[in-house]
Design a protein around this motif. Structure first.
Motif, PDB file in Angstrom:
ATOM      1  N   LEU A 156       0.834  -1.204   0.000  1.00 35.63           N
ATOM      2  CA  LEU A 156       0.000   0.000   0.000  1.00 35.63           C
ATOM      3  C   LEU A 156       0.863   1.247   0.000  1.00 35.63           C
ATOM      4  CD1 LEU A 156      -2.830  -0.966   2.531  1.00 35.63           C
ATOM      5  CD2 LEU A 156      -3.059  -0.620   0.078  1.00 35.63           C
ATOM      6  N   ILE A 157       1.941   1.217   0.797  1.00 33.28           N
ATOM      7  CA  ILE A 157       2.847   2.375   0.814  1.00 33.28           C
ATOM      8  C   ILE A 157       3.468   2.565  -0.561  1.00 33.28           C
ATOM      9  CG2 ILE A 157       5.037   3.235   1.711  1.00 33.28           C
ATOM     10  CD1 ILE A 157       4.366   2.130   4.365  1.00 33.28           C
ATOM     11  N   GLN A 158       3.930   1.445  -1.128  1.00 30.70           N
ATOM     12  CA  GLN A 158       4.551   1.504  -2.455  1.00 30.70           C
ATOM     13  C   GLN A 158       3.603   2.147  -3.457  1.00 30.70           C
ATOM     14  OE1 GLN A 158       7.659   0.438  -3.215  1.00 30.70           O
ATOM     15  NE2 GLN A 158       7.372   1.233  -5.273  1.00 30.70           N
ATOM     16  N   LEU A 159       2.334   1.737  -3.402  1.00 31.16           N
ATOM     17  CA  LEU A 159       1.351   2.178  -4.384  1.00 31.16           C
ATOM     18  C   LEU A 159       0.903   3.615  -4.133  1.00 31.16           C
ATOM     19  CD1 LEU A 159       0.330   0.404  -6.646  1.00 31.16           C
ATOM     20  CD2 LEU A 159      -1.781   0.070  -5.356  1.00 31.16           C
ATOM     21  N   PHE A 160       0.417   3.881  -2.913  1.00 28.89           N
ATOM     22  CA  PHE A 160      -0.270   5.156  -2.678  1.00 28.89           C
ATOM     23  C   PHE A 160       0.660   6.265  -2.200  1.00 28.89           C
ATOM     24  CE2 PHE A 160      -3.710   2.093  -2.411  1.00 28.89           C
ATOM     25  CZ  PHE A 160      -4.624   2.680  -3.269  1.00 28.89           C
ATOM     26  N   VAL A 161       1.807   5.899  -1.672  1.00 29.40           N
ATOM     27  CA  VAL A 161       2.712   6.930  -1.178  1.00 29.40           C
ATOM     28  C   VAL A 161       3.847   7.166  -2.171  1.00 29.40           C
ATOM     29  CG1 VAL A 161       4.164   7.640   0.721  1.00 29.40           C
ATOM     30  CG2 VAL A 161       2.140   6.259   1.171  1.00 29.40           C
ATOM     31  N   VAL A 162       4.489   6.066  -2.601  1.00 24.81           N
ATOM     32  CA  VAL A 162       5.658   6.232  -3.450  1.00 24.81           C
ATOM     33  C   VAL A 162       5.260   6.501  -4.900  1.00 24.81           C
ATOM     34  CG1 VAL A 162       7.748   5.124  -4.304  1.00 24.81           C
ATOM     35  CG2 VAL A 162       7.041   4.783  -1.938  1.00 24.81           C
ATOM     36  N   GLU A 163       4.354   5.686  -5.440  1.00 28.20           N
ATOM     37  CA  GLU A 163       4.003   5.831  -6.855  1.00 28.20           C
ATOM     38  C   GLU A 163       3.100   7.040  -7.103  1.00 28.20           C
ATOM     39  OE1 GLU A 163       4.906   3.979  -9.586  1.00 28.20           O
ATOM     40  OE2 GLU A 163       6.304   2.838  -8.331  1.00 28.20           O
ATOM     41  N   LEU A 167      -1.306   9.696  -0.414  1.00 30.13           N
ATOM     42  CA  LEU A 167      -1.637   9.664   1.011  1.00 30.13           C
ATOM     43  C   LEU A 167      -0.392   9.724   1.867  1.00 30.13           C
ATOM     44  CD1 LEU A 167      -4.237   6.767   0.807  1.00 30.13           C
ATOM     45  CD2 LEU A 167      -4.744   9.164   1.269  1.00 30.13           C
ATOM     46  N   PRO A 168      -0.517  10.284   3.060  1.00 28.22           N
ATOM     47  CA  PRO A 168       0.618  10.259   3.986  1.00 28.22           C
ATOM     48  C   PRO A 168       0.808   8.854   4.545  1.00 28.22           C
ATOM     49  CG  PRO A 168      -1.275  11.287   5.021  1.00 28.22           C
ATOM     50  CD  PRO A 168      -1.671  10.993   3.612  1.00 28.22           C
ATOM     51  N   SER A 169       2.031   8.525   4.928  1.00 33.15           N
ATOM     52  CA  SER A 169       2.273   7.177   5.427  1.00 33.15           C
ATOM     53  C   SER A 169       2.835   7.182   6.838  1.00 33.15           C
ATOM     54  CB  SER A 169       3.248   6.446   4.502  1.00 33.15           C
ATOM     55  OG  SER A 169       4.545   6.965   4.674  1.00 33.15           O
ATOM     56  N   ILE A 170       2.967   8.347   7.438  1.00 34.79           N
ATOM     57  CA  ILE A 170       3.631   8.378   8.745  1.00 34.79           C
ATOM     58  C   ILE A 170       2.800   9.114   9.774  1.00 34.79           C
ATOM     59  CG2 ILE A 170       5.628   9.288   9.984  1.00 34.79           C
ATOM     60  CD1 ILE A 170       7.337   8.241   8.033  1.00 34.79           C
ATOM     61  N   GLY A 171       2.575   8.430  10.890  1.00 32.07           N
ATOM     62  CA  GLY A 171       1.943   9.062  12.038  1.00 32.07           C
ATOM     63  C   GLY A 171       0.463   9.307  11.859  1.00 32.07           C
ATOM     64  N   PRO A 175      -7.622  12.392   9.301  1.00 37.35           N
ATOM     65  CA  PRO A 175      -8.281  11.277   8.621  1.00 37.35           C
ATOM     66  C   PRO A 175      -7.558  10.721   7.401  1.00 37.35           C
ATOM     67  CG  PRO A 175      -9.894  12.897   9.274  1.00 37.35           C
ATOM     68  CD  PRO A 175      -8.556  13.468   9.637  1.00 37.35           C
ATOM     69  N   SER A 176      -6.891  11.566   6.578  1.00 34.54           N
ATOM     70  CA  SER A 176      -6.280  10.993   5.384  1.00 34.54           C
ATOM     71  C   SER A 176      -5.125  10.059   5.758  1.00 34.54           C
ATOM     72  CB  SER A 176      -5.791  12.102   4.448  1.00 34.54           C
ATOM     73  OG  SER A 176      -4.653  12.727   5.015  1.00 34.54           O
ATOM     74  N   SER A 177      -4.521  10.297   6.915  1.00 32.16           N
ATOM     75  CA  SER A 177      -3.428   9.425   7.329  1.00 32.16           C
ATOM     76  C   SER A 177      -3.954   8.161   8.027  1.00 32.16           C
ATOM     77  CB  SER A 177      -2.484  10.164   8.277  1.00 32.16           C
ATOM     78  OG  SER A 177      -3.121  10.420   9.506  1.00 32.16           O
ATOM     79  N   TRP A 178      -5.271   8.067   8.225  1.00 29.16           N
ATOM     80  CA  TRP A 178      -5.820   6.861   8.852  1.00 29.16           C
ATOM     81  C   TRP A 178      -6.009   5.755   7.836  1.00 29.16           C
ATOM     82  CZ3 TRP A 178     -10.546   9.331  11.887  1.00 29.16           C
ATOM     83  CH2 TRP A 178     -10.025  10.266  12.813  1.00 29.16           C
ATOM     84  N   ILE A 179      -6.155   6.141   6.547  1.00 21.89           N
ATOM     85  CA  ILE A 179      -6.620   5.186   5.545  1.00 21.89           C
ATOM     86  C   ILE A 179      -5.674   3.992   5.411  1.00 21.89           C
ATOM     87  CG2 ILE A 179      -7.194   4.897   3.109  1.00 21.89           C
ATOM     88  CD1 ILE A 179      -7.937   7.867   3.082  1.00 21.89           C
ATOM     89  N   LEU A 180      -4.378   4.264   5.173  1.00 20.45           N
ATOM     90  CA  LEU A 180      -3.458   3.160   4.905  1.00 20.45           C
ATOM     91  C   LEU A 180      -3.252   2.251   6.114  1.00 20.45           C
ATOM     92  CD1 LEU A 180      -0.780   4.739   2.528  1.00 20.45           C
ATOM     93  CD2 LEU A 180      -2.831   3.425   1.991  1.00 20.45           C
ATOM     94  N   PRO A 181      -2.998   2.797   7.320  1.00 18.84           N
ATOM     95  CA  PRO A 181      -2.868   1.876   8.455  1.00 18.84           C
ATOM     96  C   PRO A 181      -4.134   1.063   8.709  1.00 18.84           C
ATOM     97  CG  PRO A 181      -2.287   4.124   9.114  1.00 18.84           C
ATOM     98  CD  PRO A 181      -2.696   4.184   7.684  1.00 18.84           C
TER      99      PRO A 181
END
Lengths: 313, 291
Positions: A156-163, A167-171, A175-181
């Motif tokens: 998910l990080i690879q897809l939505f954060v790196v590519e 979305l944020p991936s840290i901390g 709400p937008s930072s809640w989605i991936l975790p």
């Protein structure tokens, strides 16, 4: 068995389990810490000099006979005194409780996502026994079951954060930072829950009351929504307790991956730094939480299931 | 009672796999697992030099059939070679942990089924209590005290997992000990250990085989999870979890560093799940319900 008696029985059972568990864990921790060498040296850390070790030894009463130490240790646990964190100058329990909200938020979001995916998908899989699409879905679910949650998180990080940089991936930054975790944590449960709901629905479809409903002219949709699904979900409800324990395991990893400020990440850090007061406080809080959820599930289940309500077990 | 060890209470989906599919699943799973075993024996136990010594000239090479099939990492080490070198760690720890969990679980489950009264009560209480607790939390905590490495990890995972096996064995053995041939053996004066070993244990074989495959898979996931958290095998060992942990810092530059070990873990877990489901399905075919 009446509702009140069922609730009392559930509370007594889970309370006993909790007491046994806490006693066992504390005892094992106590003796393992002493078996694995000088606890004062372990507590002081690798780089400590002999004076620090002696100081810690005196401070924690580690120079006393073992049985005295054990007694004191147990007595302090009963009063919820886990001592101060060895790294942060704060009570260990407070440190853990501060992070309770974050972990619970993540767990609730993950449970909601799990339900939103696995109930409709499972119902469909269990309800239509002979479609090719069903076989394909089953195969996908089977493979997904083999993908550990932490790999889902990395993907998910690879897809939505790196590519896509969406979305944020840290901390926890809103709400937008809640989605991936939350998605990552949900992925620990979804494949299993899909299979459970599907199995329960397909089992319910073979029951007599379904045949009766069909005979009275009920439509297929009505049968699913009014008869098969409620029964299937009842079975799934009973699993929330066990799955919650699994969810806590998953949250250790998820919180580390996403630097989520919950007590799972705190526990991993504390283990890494050999901060035993915090480890114990975290384990204690997790044990109480799991027991509480189990007791609530028992109660909910005995209230929801008319068979238990009337006959008792 | 479920055949899925990791979750204990979850029923396997009974309507699938079907009969025709069950043999295909078993064969596919065995073929995949066989491939891993052969690779482990060929390369894993004696990994190529390029698993440990890198070549900075060839760092971050993406996978290609002409060069490094699985690509290289931040130090120019071959990921394929590291994957192989990690096999004895990841698969070995999972195997030993599964054997420990199943051995203790079988003995405890049989004792609980055979001896009513306090042995059963004690074992059942312990089993229910441990199962209700997050196993990763137990593992993480014990590892804090035992330290890292092959044996601490294998033993910790085994000890955290045996109650799941015990519960399955107990449920299954409870119905077996009531069978006529077991009762007859007891009446004929055969001792309890011999009855359990020669009459009850063989009847448990499909259950144990199924459980072994699933437990192996779960231990593999648990081992790599712990290594991923930095609490597993020593950081210098290229276990699959450690490779994943390293890849986190290079997701932008080299996504294959994550995809290669992730693919290996998924491949092994799917293989073991196929075997487990295949055995369970073929046992059902012969009239013995496991799931």
């Amino acid at each position: 068995m009446t509702g009140a008696a069922a609730i009392r029985a559930a509370l007594v059972r889970r309370g006993t389990e909790l007491a046994v568990l806490l006693f066992a864990i504390s005892t094992v921790l106590f003796f393992l810490l002493r078996l694995s060498g000088d606890p004062a040296a372990v507590l002081a850390g690798d780089e400590a000099n002999p004076e620090t070790v002696a100081l810690i030894s005196a401070r924690y009463g580690l120079d006393q006979p073992l049985i005295v130490q054990y007694w004191r240790y147990m007595a302090s646990l009963v009063t919820l005194d886990f001592g101060e964190s060895l790294r942060a100058n704060q009570a260990a329990l407070g440190l853990v409780l501060e992070r309770l909200g974050s972990t619970l938020l993540l767990a609730c979001l993950a449970l909601a996502i799990t339900a939103a995916i696995s109930v409709p998908l499972g119902a469909w899989l269990g309800f239509r026994p002979d479609a090719n699409a069903r076989k394909a879905t089953n195969a996908v679910v089977f493979v997904l079951q083999g993908v550990p949650g932490y790999i889902v998180g990395l993907l998910l990080i690879q897809l939505f954060v790196v590519e896509f940089r969406l979305l944020p991936s840290i901390g926890n930054q809103g709400p937008s930072s809640w989605i991936l975790p939350a998605l990552t944590l949900a992925s620990f449960l979804v494949p299993k829950m899909v299979r459970v709901v599907a199995a329960n629905v397909s089992e319910a479809m073979r029951e007599d009351y379904i045949r009766t409903a069909r005979a009275t002219g009920a439509g297929e949709g009505e049968i699913l929504m009014n008869h098969a699904l409620p029964n299937a979900l009842l079975g799934a409800t009973a699993l929330i307790g066990t799955q919650f324990a699994f969810l806590m395991s998953g949250s250790l990893i998820t919180e580390v991956i996403f630097a989520w400020p919950g007590f799972g990440a705190l526990l991993v850090d504390a283990v890494d730094q050999l901060d035993f007061p915090v480890v114990q406080a975290a384990v204690f809080v997790i044990a109480v939480l799991v027991a509480l959820v189990n007791a609530l599930t028992d109660i909910l289940f005995s209230l929801l299931d008319p068979r238990l309500r009337e006959q008792g077990r | 009672m479920s055949a899925r060890p990791a979750t204990g209470l979850l029923p396997r989906l009974r309507v699938w796999p079907r009969r025709a599919a069950s043999d295909a699943m078993l064969i596919a799973g065995l073929a995949m697992a066989g491939l891993l075993a052969v690779l482990t024996l060929l390369f894993g136990l004696n990994p190529p030099e390029s698993a440990y010594t890198g070549n900075l000239m060839s760092r971050f090479q993406s996978p290609s059939l002409g060069g490094h099939v699985f690509g290289t990492d931040q130090l120019g080490r071959s990921l394929g070679a590291r994957l192989a070198a990690g096999m004895p760690w990841s698969l070995g720890i999972a195997l030993v942990a599964a054997i420990i969990a199943l051995s203790i679980g079988t003995v405890m489950g049989l004792i609980a089924a055979w001896l009513p009264g306090w042995p059963r009560r004690v074992i059942r209480t312990v089993v229910d209590t441990v199962i209700a607790f997050p196993s990763l939390v137990i593992a993480v905590t014990v590892i804090a005290l035992l330290g890292r490495g092959f044996w601490p990890l294998a033993v910790t995972l085994g000890l955290a997992t045996w109650p799941i096996a015990a519960r399955v064995v107990y449920a299954e053995a409870m119905s077996i000990v009531k069978r006529d041939y077991v009762v007859a053996a007891v009446l004929a004066g055969v001792g309890p250990v011999k009855v359990l070993a020669t009459h009850v244990l063989p009847a448990l074989r499909p259950t144990l085989l199924t459980m072994f495959a699933f437990t192996f898979a779960d231990m593999l996931i648990a081992e790599s999870a712990l290594s991923f958290l930095g609490l597993g095998v020593p950081l210098s060992a290229p276990s699959w979890g450690n490779m994943l942990a390293e890849s986190r810092e290079h997701l932008v530059a080299a996504p294959w560093m994550m995809l290669v070990p992730a693919g290996a873990i998924v491949f092994a877990v799917v293989a073991l799940n196929l075997i487990g489901d295949g055995i369970a399905a073929s046992a059902r075919k012969r009239g013995r319900a496991i799931g």
